[in-house]
Motif scaffolding. Structure first.
Motif, PDB file in Angstrom:
ATOM      1  N   LEU A   4      32.050 -20.101  -6.711  1.00 60.51           N
ATOM      2  CA  LEU A   4      31.648 -19.867  -8.166  1.00 60.51           C
ATOM      3  C   LEU A   4      30.369 -20.378  -8.486  1.00 60.51           C
ATOM      4  CD1 LEU A   4      32.424 -18.438 -10.931  1.00 60.51           C
ATOM      5  CD2 LEU A   4      33.710 -20.729 -11.365  1.00 60.51           C
ATOM      6  N   VAL A   5      30.284 -21.552  -8.020  1.00 59.19           N
ATOM      7  CA  VAL A   5      28.867 -22.417  -8.612  1.00 59.19           C
ATOM      8  C   VAL A   5      27.838 -21.724  -7.635  1.00 59.19           C
ATOM      9  CG1 VAL A   5      27.943 -24.455  -8.149  1.00 59.19           C
ATOM     10  CG2 VAL A   5      30.070 -24.399  -9.376  1.00 59.19           C
ATOM     11  N   ARG A   6      27.957 -21.553  -6.474  1.00 58.54           N
ATOM     12  CA  ARG A   6      26.886 -20.855  -5.712  1.00 58.54           C
ATOM     13  C   ARG A   6      26.517 -19.238  -6.216  1.00 58.54           C
ATOM     14  NH1 ARG A   6      28.914 -20.648  -0.607  1.00 58.54           N
ATOM     15  NH2 ARG A   6      29.821 -18.804  -0.746  1.00 58.54           N
ATOM     16  N   LEU A   7      27.474 -18.684  -6.509  1.00 60.46           N
ATOM     17  CA  LEU A   7      27.191 -17.598  -7.142  1.00 60.46           C
ATOM     18  C   LEU A   7      26.442 -17.526  -8.517  1.00 60.46           C
ATOM     19  CD1 LEU A   7      30.548 -15.451  -6.434  1.00 60.46           C
ATOM     20  CD2 LEU A   7      28.028 -15.256  -5.309  1.00 60.46           C
ATOM     21  N   MET A   8      26.746 -18.500  -9.379  1.00 61.06           N
ATOM     22  CA  MET A   8      26.093 -18.583 -10.600  1.00 61.06           C
ATOM     23  C   MET A   8      24.735 -19.192 -10.447  1.00 61.06           C
ATOM     24  SD  MET A   8      29.166 -20.246 -12.954  1.00 61.06           S
ATOM     25  CE  MET A   8      28.161 -20.392 -14.429  1.00 61.06           C
ATOM     26  N   ASP A   9      24.693 -20.136  -9.497  1.00 58.40           N
ATOM     27  CA  ASP A   9      23.173 -20.625  -9.004  1.00 58.40           C
ATOM     28  C   ASP A   9      22.313 -19.494  -8.556  1.00 58.40           C
ATOM     29  OD1 ASP A   9      21.616 -23.228  -8.403  1.00 58.40           O
ATOM     30  OD2 ASP A   9      21.540 -22.021  -6.478  1.00 58.40           O
ATOM     31  N   GLU A  10      22.795 -18.585  -7.543  1.00 56.98           N
ATOM     32  CA  GLU A  10      22.002 -17.388  -7.256  1.00 56.98           C
ATOM     33  C   GLU A  10      21.713 -16.582  -8.462  1.00 56.98           C
ATOM     34  OE1 GLU A  10      24.431 -15.452  -4.142  1.00 56.98           O
ATOM     35  OE2 GLU A  10      24.154 -17.248  -2.719  1.00 56.98           O
ATOM     36  N   GLU A  11      22.575 -16.416  -9.343  1.00 55.63           N
ATOM     37  CA  GLU A  11      22.127 -15.412 -10.331  1.00 55.63           C
ATOM     38  C   GLU A  11      21.011 -15.967 -11.323  1.00 55.63           C
ATOM     39  OE1 GLU A  11      24.077 -13.469 -14.191  1.00 55.63           O
ATOM     40  OE2 GLU A  11      25.097 -13.533 -12.606  1.00 55.63           O
ATOM     41  N   ILE A  12      21.124 -17.456 -11.563  1.00 53.24           N
ATOM     42  CA  ILE A  12      20.294 -17.950 -12.419  1.00 53.24           C
ATOM     43  C   ILE A  12      18.887 -18.586 -11.797  1.00 53.24           C
ATOM     44  CG2 ILE A  12      19.986 -20.155 -13.746  1.00 53.24           C
ATOM     45  CD1 ILE A  12      23.101 -20.558 -14.013  1.00 53.24           C
ATOM     46  N   TYR A  13      19.046 -18.970 -10.624  1.00 54.91           N
ATOM     47  CA  TYR A  13      17.927 -19.283  -9.956  1.00 54.91           C
ATOM     48  C   TYR A  13      17.328 -18.446  -8.967  1.00 54.91           C
ATOM     49  CZ  TYR A  13      19.109 -23.527 -12.426  1.00 54.91           C
ATOM     50  OH  TYR A  13      19.479 -24.539 -13.660  1.00 54.91           O
ATOM     51  N   GLY A  14      17.872 -17.249  -8.449  1.00 53.96           N
ATOM     52  CA  GLY A  14      17.459 -16.445  -7.161  1.00 53.96           C
ATOM     53  C   GLY A  14      18.496 -16.900  -6.205  1.00 53.96           C
ATOM     54  N   ASN A  66      19.884 -17.777  -2.822  1.00 56.30           N
ATOM     55  CA  ASN A  66      19.510 -18.738  -1.712  1.00 56.30           C
ATOM     56  C   ASN A  66      18.616 -19.612  -2.147  1.00 56.30           C
ATOM     57  OD1 ASN A  66      21.676 -18.050  -0.063  1.00 56.30           O
ATOM     58  ND2 ASN A  66      20.328 -16.561   1.192  1.00 56.30           N
ATOM     59  N   ALA A  67      18.361 -19.877  -3.404  1.00 53.37           N
ATOM     60  CA  ALA A  67      17.275 -20.666  -3.981  1.00 53.37           C
ATOM     61  C   ALA A  67      17.494 -22.219  -3.517  1.00 53.37           C
ATOM     62  CB  ALA A  67      17.029 -20.676  -5.371  1.00 53.37           C
ATOM     63  N   GLY A  68      16.599 -22.854  -2.663  1.00 51.14           N
ATOM     64  CA  GLY A  68      16.975 -24.303  -2.240  1.00 51.14           C
ATOM     65  C   GLY A  68      18.014 -24.542  -1.109  1.00 51.14           C
ATOM     66  N   MET A  69      18.626 -23.551  -0.567  1.00 51.74           N
ATOM     67  CA  MET A  69      19.510 -23.488   0.214  1.00 51.74           C
ATOM     68  C   MET A  69      19.256 -22.791   1.875  1.00 51.74           C
ATOM     69  SD  MET A  69      23.042 -22.736  -1.701  1.00 51.74           S
ATOM     70  CE  MET A  69      22.497 -21.323  -2.737  1.00 51.74           C
ATOM     71  N   THR A  70      19.658 -23.389   2.946  1.00 49.72           N
ATOM     72  CA  THR A  70      19.358 -22.844   4.193  1.00 49.72           C
ATOM     73  C   THR A  70      20.344 -21.504   4.327  1.00 49.72           C
ATOM     74  OG1 THR A  70      21.032 -24.273   5.194  1.00 49.72           O
ATOM     75  CG2 THR A  70      18.597 -24.980   4.843  1.00 49.72           C
ATOM     76  N   ASP A  71      20.057 -21.112   5.199  1.00 51.79           N
ATOM     77  CA  ASP A  71      21.056 -19.832   5.671  1.00 51.79           C
ATOM     78  C   ASP A  71      22.546 -20.256   5.396  1.00 51.79           C
ATOM     79  OD1 ASP A  71      19.161 -18.044   6.412  1.00 51.79           O
ATOM     80  OD2 ASP A  71      19.316 -18.548   8.629  1.00 51.79           O
ATOM     81  N   MET A  72      23.420 -19.489   4.625  1.00 50.80           N
ATOM     82  CA  MET A  72      24.518 -19.907   4.127  1.00 50.80           C
ATOM     83  C   MET A  72      25.647 -19.599   5.353  1.00 50.80           C
ATOM     84  SD  MET A  72      24.440 -21.138   1.074  1.00 50.80           S
ATOM     85  CE  MET A  72      26.258 -20.724   0.612  1.00 50.80           C
ATOM     86  N   PRO A  73      26.452 -20.692   5.739  1.00 48.92           N
ATOM     87  CA  PRO A  73      27.448 -20.206   6.824  1.00 48.92           C
ATOM     88  C   PRO A  73      28.591 -19.410   6.110  1.00 48.92           C
ATOM     89  CG  PRO A  73      27.534 -22.657   6.013  1.00 48.92           C
ATOM     90  CD  PRO A  73      26.312 -21.919   5.572  1.00 48.92           C
TER      91      PRO A  73
END
Length: 178
Positions: A137-147, A149-156
């Protein structure tokens, strides 16, 4: 549903951003911090007792998964604290965006078919599953707000599916090798 609505201006409204930067953020923040607290209490109390009853393989898996759980929860808590700081005006959104690049929302879990998984205590598995759901949930919110994979490597994927890699990871953990 993408989590976006459009007003008359043609600009999309980011629902996640509205949630994070409003009073409706408090329940999410409280849920995350409560999960951190419950996990700490469990791991320091009943979890220690239950872990002693596990087979050697299950105990190794429990130790590795406990580290993943605490890492995942600390990353979630960091993200939530940054959003709260922005929400309360303690930090600007740009400052939060810069700081959150240090936060990783991609801590995977062992597959549920790993040797010993079915021996793990039910309360522990509930914490793991709740943390994975909250991280998603937090990752999805983060992606919507900041773009994306902002600041993350390839997601496993949330659960790895390579049994050889899983066993090597368990052995490395058991013998304290990196």
């Amino acid at each position: 549903m993408t989590g976006r609505l459009s007003m008359g201006s043609g600009q999309p409204i980011k629902l996640a951003e509205r949630r994070v930067f409003s009073d409706s953020f408090k329940p999410l923040y409280n849920e995350g911090m409560s999960l951190v607290e419950r996990a700490a209490e469990y791991l320091d109390g009943p979890g220690r007792v239950e872990a002693r009853k596990l087979s050697r393989m299950a105990a190794t898996l429990y130790a590795a998964e406990s580290m993943r759980l605490t890492t995942r929860l600390m990353q979630i808590a960091s993200w939530l604290l940054l959003q709260r700081a922005a929400n309360s005006g303690e930090m600007t959104r740009d400052q939060v965006a810069s700081e959150k690049s240090k936060v990783r929302l991609d801590t995977a879990s062992a597959p549920d078919n790993a040797i010993g998984w079915n021996e793990l205590p039910e309360a522990f598995l509930a914490l793991v599953n709740n943390s994975l759901s909250l991280q998603n949930l937090v990752r999805l919110m983060d992606e919507e707000i900041y773009g994306r994979n902002a600041g993350m490597t390839d997601m496993p994927p949330p659960r790895r599916s390579n049994p050889v890699s899983d066993q090597i990871s368990l052995l490395n953990t058991a013998f304290a090798r990196g």
